[in-house]
Write an enzyme that holds these catalytic residues in place. Sequence first.
Site, PDB file in Angstrom:
ATOM      1  N   LYS A  85       0.939  10.892  -2.055  1.00  0.00           N
ATOM      2  CA  LYS A  85       0.276   9.552  -1.383  1.00  0.00           C
ATOM      3  C   LYS A  85      -1.297   9.620  -1.781  1.00  0.00           C
ATOM      4  O   LYS A  85      -1.696   9.919  -0.882  1.00  0.00           O
ATOM      5  CB  LYS A  85       0.655   9.649  -0.037  1.00  0.00           C
ATOM      6  CG  LYS A  85       0.402   8.249   0.732  1.00  0.00           C
ATOM      7  CD  LYS A  85       1.255   6.957   0.494  1.00  0.00           C
ATOM      8  CE  LYS A  85       0.764   5.770   0.966  1.00  0.00           C
ATOM      9  NZ  LYS A  85       1.428   4.590   0.986  1.00  0.00           N
ATOM     10  N   GLY A 106       5.485  -2.892   3.850  1.00  0.00           N
ATOM     11  CA  GLY A 106       6.494  -2.914   4.683  1.00  0.00           C
ATOM     12  C   GLY A 106       7.896  -3.397   3.728  1.00  0.00           C
ATOM     13  O   GLY A 106       8.899  -3.630   4.600  1.00  0.00           O
TER      14      GLY A 106
END
Length: 236
Positions: free
Chosen positions: A43, A18
Amino acid sequence: MLEQPGARGVFVVGTDTGVGKTLIAAGLLHAFARRRARVVGMKPVAAGAVPDPDTRGDGWASEDALALRAASTLRVSAALDNPVLLPEPLSPHLAAARTGQRISVDALVESYHALAAQADAVVVEGAGGLLVPLSDDATGADLARALGLPLLLVVGLRLGCLNHALLTAEAIAARGLVLAGWVANRIDPAMSCVDDNIATLQRRLPAPLWADVPHGALNARHLPFNETLIDDFLAR
């Protein structure tokens, strides 16, 4: 570890989850694309799936992978730019176990090399922080080491970030990895003494500040990267 020959690559890691790794990774892809024709994001492991509007995979995708694809100039298969997609937003080793899978670092490295063979530059975004478990015996740091890529550390500026950033830098050095630079991402508008915190990290982190990203920045195309540092990195 030395970077493997071929495309110029960088591994984006965060001080925590985050902290804005995807935004920074996408911004870096845009910066690279102004200098190289074929740039692509990767990713390797994503935990948390949403419906895929592009339908390149099995109807599901990672929001992070979608953002990296939007910033890439090279279109590749989902099997290469996001080889492991797990449905639940958990630590990767837990999300994998709940689906009966085991994440293999060797398989991720194979996907990276297949991807890099097509590209001039690759931006790899890690999952969570550096030491997030990928399996019972491997972490994100093990993947970074196996890839042989330099790291860009995204520091989410909030209370506690100095400790998180310095511990991560120590963990990077202890594993023989290279910290190419770091990004200050102002994720908490209420943080006190934010400029003083950045100055402290500039004195203590053994790598240059690539960007100081203002709070609320959403357009990855226009993040304030230091252009000279980007040029120097790609020229190595």
